[in-house]
Design an enzyme around this catalytic site. Structure first.
Site, PDB file in Angstrom:
ATOM      1  N   GLU A 165       0.837  -1.202   0.000  1.00 42.17           N
ATOM      2  CA  GLU A 165       0.000   0.000   0.000  1.00 42.17           C
ATOM      3  C   GLU A 165       0.874   1.255   0.000  1.00 42.17           C
ATOM      4  O   GLU A 165       0.879   2.052   0.937  1.00 42.17           O
ATOM      5  CB  GLU A 165      -0.963  -0.009   1.192  1.00 42.17           C
ATOM      6  N   GLU A 272      -6.236  -6.989  -1.850  1.00 38.29           N
ATOM      7  CA  GLU A 272      -6.724  -7.030  -0.471  1.00 38.29           C
ATOM      8  C   GLU A 272      -8.215  -6.708  -0.462  1.00 38.29           C
ATOM      9  O   GLU A 272      -8.616  -5.574  -0.734  1.00 38.29           O
ATOM     10  CB  GLU A 272      -5.984  -6.038   0.426  1.00 38.29           C
TER      11      GLU A 272
END
Length: 373
Positions: A165, A272
């Site tokens: 991320e 995710e």
């Protein structure tokens, strides 16, 4: 006689052409990845958690998920973890289990000693106080060593993501691209490129796909636009989508996914994702999701609502133009509450209502999504 010979030759030619046409091989159907992040398993398997199938029969989790359609497992890697979990030794050991079940392996480099995400991207303690060139050398050497060790034990990953991320960059402040560092994209790109260079030097047969991971469907276009001038050699756009933190307009989610594929001509993996099957809890820790304002109105927090959400998600991914949607990866489907230590157990799990196993540790209907797609 000449006419007969001619006819025989002609017949043989036609037969040969027909035979060849019968044996022309069609291109294989592209793989649609139905993945799981099982990074907790290296620890959880020590506690002999009684996972069960839908009928309540005991199971071993990795063979069970493989038999039920999972074809990709993601593992995170921390550099020098203080609690000893998610180390290279853990990853190497579990990677062997993944390969033994004929599943693909996605390695998630955090480039940190602990969790890395948009709000924190701390370098490993061993890399602090380095100068710019030293940090580039460090990421190159470390990445190459890890990938070489995995290759040497025949567990080379099919995919590797460079950071976790990384909306705000990584290895702060060297590769930070947030707030006062919004003009630092060249340094971030250089660090990423060093990691990719290291991977490709080990991956001489070009088996590994490189992923860059952004936490937000709605904001990812800006991120990848900023990287365009640097010509980074990556293959996959990895995205997180957790409705409680992002847009809930599903038509807009689809629009953003489509635009990413068209703008950047890269495959997209929803790396995710998760969804609750209840708002209840089974431990002493507050859960990340606890009320209806945090989820999608179309899908209630029930076992069937969880399954319906993933039906929608798979359909949305498959609608991405030019077959660029290549699959999804459920984050921590196994992180159930249980009696163990405070990091991942009854005292500390904030995730048990978003697992793919209920509070009796029985497999939920969402497993049907893996078997049917």
């Amino acid at each position: 006689m000449k006419k007969l010979v001619f006819l025989l030759i002609l017949f043989g030619f036609i037969y040969s052409c027909d035979s060849k046409s019968d044996t022309v091989e069609t291109a294989p159907e592209p793989t649609f990845y139905k993945g799981m992040d099982l990074s907790f398993q290296s620890e959880l398997e020590d506690y002999n958690i009684p996972y069960k199938d839908a009928d309540g029969n005991p199971i071993a989790i990795l063979p069970f998920v493989a038999e039920n359609g999972t074809n990709l497992v993601r593992l995170k890697l921390w550099h020098t973890p203080k609690d000893g979990e998610n180390s290279l030794a853990d990853v190497k050991a579990y990677a062997k289990h993944i390969k033994s079940q004929n599943m693909s392996f996605l390695l998630n480099f955090h480039y940190s000693d602990y969790w890395a995400d948009p709000g924190k991207q701390n370098p490993p303690e061993a890399w602090k106080n380095m100068d710019t060139q030293e940090i580039r050398t460090a990421i190159y050497n470390y990445t190459k060593n890890v990938v070489q060790q995995l290759k040497s034990q025949s567990t080379l990953p099919e995919m590797i993501q460079i950071g976790n991320e990384t909306d705000s960059g990584f290895l702060w402040d060297y590769g930070k691209v947030w707030n006062e560092f919004d003009n630092n994209w060249a340094n971030y790109a250089a660090l990423v490129s060093e990691a990719i260079k290291a991977i490709k030097e080990v991956d001489t047969n070009k088996e590994v796909k490189i992923m860059l991971h952004h936490s937000s469907v709605e904001n990812a276009i800006f991120f990848f636009e900023k990287l365009e001038p640097f010509n980074i050699d990556y293959d996959i756009i990895g995205l997180s989508y957790y409705p409680q933190f992002q847009i809930k307009d599903l038509s807009l989610v689809q629009q953003k996914l489509n635009q990413l594929a068209l703008n950047f001509n890269r495959d997209i993996l929803m790396v995710e994702v998760a969804y609750p099957f209840t708002f209840d809890y089974e431990d002493k820790s507050n859960n990340y999701i606890g009320d209806s304002s945090q989820i999608l109105s179309e899908f209630p927090a029930t076992p069937e609502g969880q399954k319906a959400y993933f039906e929608w998600l798979v359909n949305a991914i498959k609608k991405i133009p030019n077959n660029r949607g290549i699959g999804f990866c459920y984050w921590a489907p196994d992180w159930v509450a249980f009696n163990g230590n405070e990091t991942t157990s009854t005292s500390g799990s904030a995730w048990e209502n978003q697992c793919m196993f209920d509070f009796d540790h029985k497999a939920l209907p969402v497993f049907d999504i893996y078997g049917n797609n």
